[in-house]
Design a protein around this motif. Structure first.
Motif, PDB file in Angstrom:
ATOM      1  N   ALA A  14      32.241  69.797  59.907  1.00 42.45           N
ATOM      2  CA  ALA A  14      32.923  71.065  59.638  1.00 42.45           C
ATOM      3  C   ALA A  14      33.922  71.012  58.496  1.00 42.45           C
ATOM      4  N   THR A  15      34.410  69.819  58.148  1.00 45.02           N
ATOM      5  CA  THR A  15      35.468  69.751  57.137  1.00 45.02           C
ATOM      6  C   THR A  15      35.122  68.799  55.998  1.00 45.02           C
ATOM      7  N   THR A  16      35.821  68.994  54.890  1.00 43.57           N
ATOM      8  CA  THR A  16      35.624  68.132  53.727  1.00 43.57           C
ATOM      9  C   THR A  16      36.031  66.696  54.052  1.00 43.57           C
ATOM     10  N   GLY A  17      37.071  66.536  54.861  1.00 44.48           N
ATOM     11  CA  GLY A  17      37.524  65.193  55.229  1.00 44.48           C
ATOM     12  C   GLY A  17      36.482  64.433  56.018  1.00 44.48           C
ATOM     13  N   GLU A  18      35.808  65.130  56.935  1.00 43.33           N
ATOM     14  CA  GLU A  18      34.765  64.484  57.732  1.00 43.33           C
ATOM     15  C   GLU A  18      33.599  64.050  56.853  1.00 43.33           C
TER      16      GLU A  18
ATOM     17  N   GLN B 131      27.076  74.858  56.894  1.00 41.61           N
ATOM     18  CA  GLN B 131      25.899  75.478  57.516  1.00 41.61           C
ATOM     19  C   GLN B 131      24.614  74.855  56.995  1.00 41.61           C
ATOM     20  N   TRP B 132      24.560  74.600  55.701  1.00 38.78           N
ATOM     21  CA  TRP B 132      23.342  74.008  55.131  1.00 38.78           C
ATOM     22  C   TRP B 132      23.132  72.583  55.644  1.00 38.78           C
ATOM     23  N   LEU B 133      24.202  71.795  55.679  1.00 39.99           N
ATOM     24  CA  LEU B 133      24.083  70.414  56.162  1.00 39.99           C
ATOM     25  C   LEU B 133      23.686  70.361  57.630  1.00 39.99           C
ATOM     26  N   GLN B 134      24.013  71.395  58.379  1.00 44.78           N
ATOM     27  CA  GLN B 134      23.689  71.421  59.794  1.00 44.78           C
ATOM     28  C   GLN B 134      22.200  71.635  60.041  1.00 44.78           C
ATOM     29  N   ARG B 135      21.511  72.273  59.088  1.00 43.59           N
ATOM     30  CA  ARG B 135      20.097  72.606  59.318  1.00 43.59           C
ATOM     31  C   ARG B 135      19.117  71.846  58.419  1.00 43.59           C
TER      32      ARG B 135
ATOM     33  N   SER C 166      36.794  70.267  47.116  1.00 43.17           N
ATOM     34  CA  SER C 166      37.352  68.954  46.837  1.00 43.17           C
ATOM     35  C   SER C 166      37.630  68.168  48.117  1.00 43.17           C
ATOM     36  N   PHE C 167      37.449  66.843  48.039  1.00 43.29           N
ATOM     37  CA  PHE C 167      37.758  65.986  49.182  1.00 43.29           C
ATOM     38  C   PHE C 167      39.220  65.541  49.155  1.00 43.29           C
ATOM     39  N   ARG C 168      39.976  66.051  48.188  1.00 42.10           N
ATOM     40  CA  ARG C 168      41.406  65.735  48.155  1.00 42.10           C
ATOM     41  C   ARG C 168      42.145  66.430  49.292  1.00 42.10           C
ATOM     42  N   TYR C 169      41.543  67.480  49.834  1.00 40.84           N
ATOM     43  CA  TYR C 169      42.144  68.228  50.932  1.00 40.84           C
ATOM     44  C   TYR C 169      41.177  68.231  52.114  1.00 40.84           C
ATOM     45  N   ASP C 170      41.723  68.184  53.321  1.00 39.74           N
ATOM     46  CA  ASP C 170      40.877  68.307  54.506  1.00 39.74           C
ATOM     47  C   ASP C 170      40.829  69.783  54.868  1.00 39.74           C
ATOM     48  N   ALA C 171      39.709  70.413  54.571  1.00 37.62           N
ATOM     49  CA  ALA C 171      39.589  71.860  54.698  1.00 37.62           C
ATOM     50  C   ALA C 171      38.179  72.218  55.156  1.00 37.62           C
ATOM     51  N   PRO C 172      37.941  73.465  55.537  1.00 36.54           N
ATOM     52  CA  PRO C 172      36.588  73.879  55.914  1.00 36.54           C
ATOM     53  C   PRO C 172      35.588  73.558  54.803  1.00 36.54           C
ATOM     54  N   LEU C 173      34.431  73.092  55.178  1.00 36.93           N
ATOM     55  CA  LEU C 173      33.404  72.662  54.229  1.00 36.93           C
ATOM     56  C   LEU C 173      32.617  73.887  53.763  1.00 36.93           C
TER      57      LEU C 173
END
Length: 317
Positions: A180-184, A140-144, A119-126
């Motif tokens: 790296a995060t949901t917030g980003e 990891q998937w979005l990075q490659r 959820s994007f309601r929290y800023d947490a590891p993606l």
């Protein structure tokens, strides 16, 4: 707080009613979640009944030990591996089971645990993995992934009009720093989406699409349906609750095709109706949605659709 208090099981009574529980029957709950459906099934089973419950999320499986019941076996396994799970449980696949219940999609506890990254309601590891013991995280998937791959996932699974713009922005940003995060990610999507539906966050469709992709949710559903058909006894029920139009479309098509004679053969060959391959399923009732009272108590229930089919008894030649 108990597990059941944290999670409201959608269409609980309706789904268990649809299974038509036999006291001595054998049943599969393919998505244990927080055990709402499983507990209700156990209440209707007799002492000789049996329930196999599966879940790919260890955080759902481990607390299942709270249920002290010899009739219940809980496994950490994807429902797309249904046949293998039955064999591991010592259930004869050829003998079959009396019912299979699938409650598809992400659970409320998964969404409410910010560290899971759903959820994007929290800023947490993606993260976004339902099974955190294996596979790539969303970060990891979005990075490659390429622009084309990201576009296709967001467009196909999120039905997002601005998929291309979002994908290009992801690739541009990751060249400077990892996402790296949901917030980003949510902030990036909001910048890329020029218009948004009233009352809906611009990041909703993208987060949904990534979750479906990372967990191969549609692939798992496509795998489990024919397995369920195979392992059901004649007269056994398949009950599926879906929360997304893409899932429901797969279920609807599978049940519809299973309930119809082979129309292709009937048009290509001069066969009598009695000689055509007979339907394997009977559709039971109409698609069911949560009532106003349930939706008011649990807004997530608004998108739920339940479909039911029964395996037919094969007629002797």
């Amino acid at each position: 707080m108990s597990l059941s208090a944290q999670h409201q099981t959608v269409l609980l009574r309706e789904a268990v009613d649809a299974l038509e529980i036999k006291p001595a029957g054998t049943y599969v709950d393919g998505t244990f979640g927080r055990g709402g459906h499983s507990r209700a099934i156990l209440e209707r089973l007799g002492p000789d009944g049996r329930l196999l419950a599966l879940d790919r999320d260890l955080e759902a499986v481990l607390p299942a030990r709270e249920i002290q019941d010899r009739r219940l076996l809980v496994m950490h396994q994807r429902f797309g591996e249904l046949s293998a799970a039955l064999r591991r449980a010592g259930i004869d696949v050829a003998e079959g089971v009396d019912g299979v219940l699938l409650d598809i999609g992400v659970s409320s506890p998964q969404l409410d645990q910010g560290e899971r990254g759903f959820s994007f309601r929290y800023d947490a590891p993606l993260d976004m993995r339902m099974d955190t013991t294996q596979g790539e995280t969303a970060a990891q998937w979005l990075q490659r992934a390429s622009v084309q791959e990201i576009t296709e996932v967001i467009r196909n699974y999120g039905e997002e009009r601005f998929a291309v713009q979002i994908a290009k922005k992801v690739v541009a940003v990751r060249g400077e720093r990892p996402l790296a995060t949901t917030g980003e990610l949510a902030a990036l999507v909001r910048e890329a989406v020029r218009t948004r539906e009233p009352g809906k966050d611009a990041a909703t469709r993208t987060f949904q699409a990534l979750r479906i992709h990372i967990n191969q949710e549609l692939e798992q559903l496509t795998l489990v349906l024919p397995q369920a058909m195979t392992v059901l006894k004649p007269g056994g029920r398949l009950v599926v609750i879906s929360f997304h139009s893409l899932e429901d479309r797969i279920v609807k098509r599978f049940m519809r095709d299973g309930a119809a004679p082979d129309q292709l053969l009937s048009t290509k060959l001069p066969l009598r109706a009695a000689d055509l391959p007979q339907p394997q399923l009977r559709l039971v009732g109409k698609p069911l949605k949560a009532n106003e009272e349930e939706v008011a108590a649990n807004p997530r229930a608004r998108s739920a659709v339940m479909r039911v089919a029964e395996k037919l008894v094969r007629k002797a030649a």
